[in-house]
Design an enzyme around this catalytic site. Structure first.
Site, mmCIF file in Angstrom:
data_model
loop_
_atom_site.group_PDB
_atom_site.id
_atom_site.type_symbol
_atom_site.label_atom_id
_atom_site.label_comp_id
_atom_site.label_asym_id
_atom_site.label_seq_id
_atom_site.Cartn_x
_atom_site.Cartn_y
_atom_site.Cartn_z
ATOM 1 N N LEU A 38 0.835 -1.208 0.000
ATOM 2 C CA LEU A 38 0.000 0.000 0.000
ATOM 3 C C LEU A 38 0.863 1.249 0.000
ATOM 4 O O LEU A 38 0.470 2.297 -0.501
ATOM 5 C CB LEU A 38 -0.899 0.016 1.240
ATOM 6 C CG LEU A 38 -2.000 -1.038 1.281
ATOM 7 C CD1 LEU A 38 -2.676 -1.032 2.642
ATOM 8 C CD2 LEU A 38 -3.014 -0.797 0.178
ATOM 9 N N GLY A 39 2.026 1.123 0.585
ATOM 10 C CA GLY A 39 2.908 2.285 0.648
ATOM 11 C C GLY A 39 4.217 1.899 1.284
ATOM 12 O O GLY A 39 4.366 0.802 1.823
ATOM 13 N N ARG A 40 5.146 2.824 1.232
ATOM 14 C CA ARG A 40 6.468 2.540 1.771
ATOM 15 C C ARG A 40 7.137 3.855 2.124
ATOM 16 O O ARG A 40 7.036 4.828 1.380
ATOM 17 C CB ARG A 40 7.259 1.796 0.702
ATOM 18 C CG ARG A 40 8.729 1.597 0.976
ATOM 19 C CD ARG A 40 9.389 0.916 -0.195
ATOM 20 N NE ARG A 40 9.065 -0.502 -0.283
ATOM 21 C CZ ARG A 40 9.754 -1.466 0.344
ATOM 22 N NH1 ARG A 40 10.767 -1.169 1.104
ATOM 23 N NH2 ARG A 40 9.424 -2.722 0.202
ATOM 24 N N GLY A 41 7.771 3.875 3.276
ATOM 25 C CA GLY A 41 8.562 5.039 3.649
ATOM 26 C C GLY A 41 9.990 4.589 3.835
ATOM 27 O O GLY A 41 10.356 3.500 3.400
ATOM 28 N N LYS A 42 10.787 5.408 4.501
ATOM 29 C CA LYS A 42 12.193 5.074 4.690
ATOM 30 C C LYS A 42 12.375 3.825 5.552
ATOM 31 O O LYS A 42 13.234 3.008 5.286
ATOM 32 C CB LYS A 42 12.906 6.259 5.363
ATOM 33 C CG LYS A 42 14.110 6.744 4.573
ATOM 34 C CD LYS A 42 14.761 7.901 5.321
ATOM 35 C CE LYS A 42 15.942 8.462 4.562
ATOM 36 N NZ LYS A 42 16.369 9.739 5.136
ATOM 37 N N PHE A 43 11.545 3.709 6.606
ATOM 38 C CA PHE A 43 11.736 2.608 7.551
ATOM 39 C C PHE A 43 10.502 1.733 7.711
ATOM 40 O O PHE A 43 10.452 0.889 8.582
ATOM 41 C CB PHE A 43 12.136 3.157 8.925
ATOM 42 C CG PHE A 43 13.320 4.075 8.861
ATOM 43 C CD1 PHE A 43 14.593 3.557 8.656
ATOM 44 C CD2 PHE A 43 13.158 5.452 8.978
ATOM 45 C CE1 PHE A 43 15.687 4.404 8.586
ATOM 46 C CE2 PHE A 43 14.249 6.296 8.906
ATOM 47 C CZ PHE A 43 15.523 5.782 8.711
ATOM 48 N N ALA A 44 9.483 1.963 6.897
ATOM 49 C CA ALA A 44 8.238 1.209 7.048
ATOM 50 C C ALA A 44 7.711 0.735 5.700
ATOM 51 O O ALA A 44 7.928 1.377 4.679
ATOM 52 C CB ALA A 44 7.190 2.091 7.727
ATOM 53 N N VAL A 46 3.932 -0.767 4.228
ATOM 54 C CA VAL A 46 2.539 -0.955 4.600
ATOM 55 C C VAL A 46 1.897 -1.938 3.627
ATOM 56 O O VAL A 46 1.973 -1.750 2.408
ATOM 57 C CB VAL A 46 1.784 0.395 4.628
ATOM 58 C CG1 VAL A 46 0.334 0.189 5.039
ATOM 59 C CG2 VAL A 46 2.469 1.376 5.576
ATOM 60 N N ASP A 157 4.506 16.411 10.021
ATOM 61 C CA ASP A 157 4.752 15.863 8.678
ATOM 62 C C ASP A 157 3.447 15.830 7.870
ATOM 63 O O ASP A 157 3.164 14.850 7.178
ATOM 64 C CB ASP A 157 5.387 14.466 8.783
ATOM 65 C CG ASP A 157 6.203 14.088 7.542
ATOM 66 O OD1 ASP A 157 6.458 14.965 6.686
ATOM 67 O OD2 ASP A 157 6.573 12.911 7.422
HETATM 68 P P1 ADP Z 1 6.095 6.361 6.703
HETATM 69 O O1 ADP Z 1 6.405 6.761 8.099
HETATM 70 O O2 ADP Z 1 7.041 5.349 6.190
HETATM 71 O O3 ADP Z 1 5.893 7.517 5.775
HETATM 72 P P2 ADP Z 1 3.202 5.997 6.630
HETATM 73 O O4 ADP Z 1 2.450 5.715 7.874
HETATM 74 O O5 ADP Z 1 3.092 7.366 6.065
HETATM 75 O O6 ADP Z 1 4.714 5.558 6.833
HETATM 76 O O7 ADP Z 1 2.754 4.945 5.529
HETATM 77 C C1 ADP Z 1 3.378 4.945 4.245
HETATM 78 C C2 ADP Z 1 2.315 4.912 3.171
HETATM 79 O O8 ADP Z 1 1.529 3.710 3.292
HETATM 80 C C3 ADP Z 1 1.286 6.042 3.230
HETATM 81 O O9 ADP Z 1 1.761 7.190 2.591
HETATM 82 C C4 ADP Z 1 0.102 5.410 2.511
HETATM 83 O O10 ADP Z 1 0.290 5.450 1.109
HETATM 84 C C5 ADP Z 1 0.178 3.947 2.955
HETATM 85 N N1 ADP Z 1 -0.671 3.735 4.132
HETATM 86 C C6 ADP Z 1 -0.342 3.988 5.414
HETATM 87 N N2 ADP Z 1 -1.351 3.714 6.253
HETATM 88 C C7 ADP Z 1 -2.375 3.261 5.485
HETATM 89 C C8 ADP Z 1 -3.725 2.845 5.770
HETATM 90 N N3 ADP Z 1 -4.180 2.828 7.026
HETATM 91 N N4 ADP Z 1 -4.514 2.478 4.738
HETATM 92 C C9 ADP Z 1 -4.026 2.515 3.474
HETATM 93 N N5 ADP Z 1 -2.775 2.896 3.135
HETATM 94 C C10 ADP Z 1 -1.950 3.268 4.133
HETATM 95 MG MG MG Z 2 4.377 8.913 5.606
#
Ligand code: ADP
Ligand code: MG
Length: 328
Positions: A38-44, A46, A157
């Site tokens: 669903l998504g990806r950040g530097k350390f996470a 999803v 953020d």
């Molecule tokens: P990071 O700290 O790595 O930025 P986020 O919590 O922002 O982590 O999650 C990264 C991405 O994952 C988000 O920008 C979004 O695209 C997706 N995502 C995060 N939480 C959810 C959620 N509850 N439902 C759907 N997509 C999500």
């Molecule tokens: Mg984020």
């Protein structure tokens, strides 16, 4: 995001959580949906998953405990604590469960099926949000931010990648996510220079001046600009240029995309993109701003109709009061 290079800044972190941290394997209770994350950040990372017992869909945020050789469990616990604190706020994503392995923590979050508002922000203008959408979504974002600020939490953020939608088409409701940089601002201690994302960062962060709830309000101003125009107002060719644009408030209000809008929209943005944090509108001020009072910009016919109705009310009122005057 940019982070403090000298290691984690640990002031303003909540340390107590009430959610049970489960140690059984996450996959015992959930099916992880294969394919695209669903998504990806530097350390996470999803991933979408389904709880076996209920059949309900969730978003699982896998967070590494060690980052650049530093133990970040404290930061993750803080993120959990903030989600707990905001459990009653419908504008903040809900936390369902937490799992922990030797290397990771998994936050099981309410699934926001509409994805990031970022998608519509960068879309061609015909697929982008209408001003009416932006007003409704901005009100919801402000409700979430106002809740956080009333509880002395700054998000730090706020950007289109961290504002999700419950559905995309029709445009659903917003959920604020990602409390990884958030901090408590009530601890009496001054907070400076936590990071952020270059385009959305407030001048006080760049100047190493104190952080407050007003720091988020700057980002809300940038967010409103981007949602309405698709243009990132301070973005330069590189980070240095972006930072220079921010500290000089080098911003254009004459873009064609802005000129097409209700004049109140520009007033709204200008009340936030102010250098001095004390002078910026608060979340509550914004919710009362004239731009957000009208539900839609009516087309001309409706406008005229509304004026006629208003005129007859006024006349009725006058007649009545003059009759009353005549009686006394
Ligand atoms: P990071 O700290 O790595 O930025 P986020 O919590 O922002 O982590 O999650 C990264 C991405 O994952 C988000 O920008 C979004 O695209 C997706 N995502 C995060 N939480 C959810 C959620 N509850 N439902 C759907 N997509 C999500
Ligand atoms: Mg984020």
């Amino acid at each position: 995001s940019i982070r403090c290079e000298s290691g984690p800044n640990r002031s303003g972190l909540l340390r107590e959580i009430r959610t049970d941290i489960r140690s059984e394997p996450f996959t015992e209770r959930y099916d992880v949906i294969p394919g695209k994350e669903l998504g990806r950040g530097k350390f996470a990372v999803v991933r979408k998953c389904v709880e076996k017992s209920s059949g309900k869909t969730y978003a699982a945020k896998y967070m590494r405990k060690r980052r650049k050789g530093q133990d970040c469990r404290t930061e993750i616990l803080h993120e959990i604590a903030v989600l707990e604190l905001a459990a009653l706020c419908p504008r903040v994503v809900n936390l369902h469960q937490v799992y922990e392995t030797a290397s990771e923590m998994v936050l099981v979050l309410e699934y926001a099926a509409g994805g990031e508002i970022f998608t519509q922000c960068v879309a061609d203008r015909d697929e982008a949000f209408s001003e009416r959408d932006v007003k409704r979504l901005m009100k919801q974002i402000l409700e979430g931010v106002s809740f956080l600020h009333r509880n002395n939490v700054v998000h730090l953020d706020l950007k289109p990648q961290n504002i999700l939608l419950t559905s995309e088409c029709p445009v659903g409701d917003i959920k604020v996510v990602d409390f990884g940089l958030s901090r408590l601002v009530s601890s009496g201690q001054e907070l400076r220079e936590i990071m952020g994302t270059p385009e959305y960062v407030a001048p006080e962060i760049l100047n190493y001046e104190p952080i407050s709830t007003a720091t988020d309000m700057w980002s809300i101003g940038v967010l409103a600009y981007v949602m309405l125009t698709g243009i990132s107002p301070f973005l330069g060719d590189n980070k240095q240029e972006t930072f220079l644009n921010i500290s000089q408030i080098n911003i254009s209000y004459s873009e064609e995309e802005l000129q097409r809008l209700d004049g109140d929209a520009i007033g709204f943005i200008k009340s936030l993109l102010i250098k001095e944090p004390e002078s910026r509108a608060t979340a509550e001020d914004c919710l009362r701003h004239r731009w957000l009072q009208t539900d839609e910009s009516p087309d001309e016919d409706e406008d005229e109709e509304e004026l006629i109705v208003m005129a007859s009310y006024t006349l009725g009122g006058c007649r009545q009061s003059s009759e009353t005057d005549g009686l006394t």
